[in-house]
Scaffold this motif. Structure first.
Motif, mmCIF file in Angstrom:
data_model
loop_
_atom_site.group_PDB
_atom_site.id
_atom_site.type_symbol
_atom_site.label_atom_id
_atom_site.label_comp_id
_atom_site.label_asym_id
_atom_site.label_seq_id
_atom_site.Cartn_x
_atom_site.Cartn_y
_atom_site.Cartn_z
ATOM 1 N N LYS A 74 0.830 -1.215 0.000
ATOM 2 C CA LYS A 74 0.000 0.000 0.000
ATOM 3 C C LYS A 74 0.862 1.260 0.000
ATOM 4 C CE LYS A 74 -3.888 -2.198 0.072
ATOM 5 N NZ LYS A 74 -4.662 -2.288 -1.153
ATOM 6 N N VAL A 75 1.983 1.224 0.708
ATOM 7 C CA VAL A 75 2.904 2.357 0.710
ATOM 8 C C VAL A 75 3.451 2.577 -0.700
ATOM 9 C CG1 VAL A 75 5.122 3.222 1.565
ATOM 10 C CG2 VAL A 75 3.493 2.166 3.153
ATOM 11 N N ASP A 76 3.792 1.492 -1.384
ATOM 12 C CA ASP A 76 4.281 1.604 -2.760
ATOM 13 C C ASP A 76 3.225 2.239 -3.669
ATOM 14 O OD1 ASP A 76 6.719 0.465 -2.072
ATOM 15 O OD2 ASP A 76 6.146 -1.555 -2.738
ATOM 16 N N GLU A 77 1.962 1.852 -3.479
ATOM 17 C CA GLU A 77 0.881 2.449 -4.270
ATOM 18 C C GLU A 77 0.793 3.953 -4.035
ATOM 19 O OE1 GLU A 77 -2.386 -1.191 -4.405
ATOM 20 O OE2 GLU A 77 -2.594 0.369 -2.902
ATOM 21 N N ILE A 78 0.846 4.350 -2.776
ATOM 22 C CA ILE A 78 0.773 5.774 -2.433
ATOM 23 C C ILE A 78 1.966 6.527 -3.023
ATOM 24 C CG2 ILE A 78 0.902 7.433 -0.506
ATOM 25 C CD1 ILE A 78 -1.850 6.225 -0.810
ATOM 26 N N MET A 79 3.134 5.930 -2.953
ATOM 27 C CA MET A 79 4.329 6.585 -3.508
ATOM 28 C C MET A 79 4.178 6.814 -5.009
ATOM 29 S SD MET A 79 6.153 7.421 -1.018
ATOM 30 C CE MET A 79 7.494 8.069 -1.999
ATOM 31 N N LYS A 80 3.602 5.868 -5.720
ATOM 32 C CA LYS A 80 3.392 6.036 -7.165
ATOM 33 C C LYS A 80 2.434 7.192 -7.448
ATOM 34 C CE LYS A 80 4.462 1.304 -8.409
ATOM 35 N NZ LYS A 80 3.951 -0.015 -8.796
ATOM 36 N N VAL A 81 1.402 7.314 -6.631
ATOM 37 C CA VAL A 81 0.473 8.429 -6.799
ATOM 38 C C VAL A 81 1.172 9.754 -6.504
ATOM 39 C CG1 VAL A 81 -1.635 9.509 -5.884
ATOM 40 C CG2 VAL A 81 -1.592 7.058 -6.360
ATOM 41 N N LEU A 82 1.962 9.796 -5.437
ATOM 42 C CA LEU A 82 2.686 11.025 -5.082
ATOM 43 C C LEU A 82 3.685 11.404 -6.179
ATOM 44 C CD1 LEU A 82 3.258 10.469 -1.260
ATOM 45 C CD2 LEU A 82 1.608 11.997 -2.371
ATOM 46 N N GLU A 83 4.288 10.425 -6.816
ATOM 47 C CA GLU A 83 5.198 10.709 -7.923
ATOM 48 C C GLU A 83 4.448 11.386 -9.062
ATOM 49 O OE1 GLU A 83 7.088 6.982 -8.863
ATOM 50 O OE2 GLU A 83 8.344 7.051 -7.087
ATOM 51 N N LYS A 84 3.211 10.954 -9.307
ATOM 52 C CA LYS A 84 2.401 11.595 -10.354
ATOM 53 C C LYS A 84 2.106 13.043 -9.986
ATOM 54 C CE LYS A 84 0.231 7.320 -11.859
ATOM 55 N NZ LYS A 84 -1.016 6.535 -11.905
ATOM 56 N N PHE A 85 1.813 13.301 -8.715
ATOM 57 C CA PHE A 85 1.585 14.672 -8.251
ATOM 58 C C PHE A 85 2.837 15.513 -8.463
ATOM 59 C CE2 PHE A 85 -2.032 13.412 -5.380
ATOM 60 C CZ PHE A 85 -2.940 14.315 -5.863
ATOM 61 N N ALA A 86 3.995 14.915 -8.218
ATOM 62 C CA ALA A 86 5.259 15.642 -8.335
ATOM 63 C C ALA A 86 5.703 15.783 -9.783
ATOM 64 C CB ALA A 86 6.336 14.936 -7.505
ATOM 65 N N GLY A 87 5.025 15.093 -10.691
ATOM 66 C CA GLY A 87 5.365 15.204 -12.104
ATOM 67 C C GLY A 87 6.544 14.351 -12.532
ATOM 68 N N LYS A 88 6.767 13.263 -11.829
ATOM 69 C CA LYS A 88 7.890 12.384 -12.183
ATOM 70 C C LYS A 88 7.420 11.215 -12.994
ATOM 71 C CE LYS A 88 10.834 13.627 -8.401
ATOM 72 N NZ LYS A 88 11.725 13.208 -7.385
#
Length: 88
Positions: A74-88
């Protein structure tokens, strides 16, 4: 449906109405800056709805996963979403 999902649904319905209004504004040849301001407002509602869904996910899905020793996924899923927010 919990409170966060209810709030997200309301924001999405409001954004839907705004988008329909924006389309009409374009069809009617309205002033570009007015259209742009409405697009920014709709984007704000979409971002707010997304944050409400993510909050619900953290409070329920992620919490449950950690209680059952499967939280790392679940942490990995959240990190992927946060990366999208950051534009990576």
């Amino acid at each position: 449906m919990n409170e966060e999902k209810k709030k997200a649904m309301q924001n999405l319905k409001t954004a839907k109405g705004q988008i329909e209004g924006i389309i009409k504004m374009i069809e009617d040849g309205r002033y570009c800056i007015d259209i742009s301001n409405q697009i920014i407002a709709a984007q704000g509602l979409l971002k707010r709805a997304n944050m409400q869904i993510l909050k619900q996910h953290l409070n329920h899905c992620v919490k449950e996963a950690f209680l059952h020793n499967s939280g790392e996924e679940k942490v990995d899923e959240i990190m992927k979403v946060l990366e999208k927010f950051a534009g990576k």
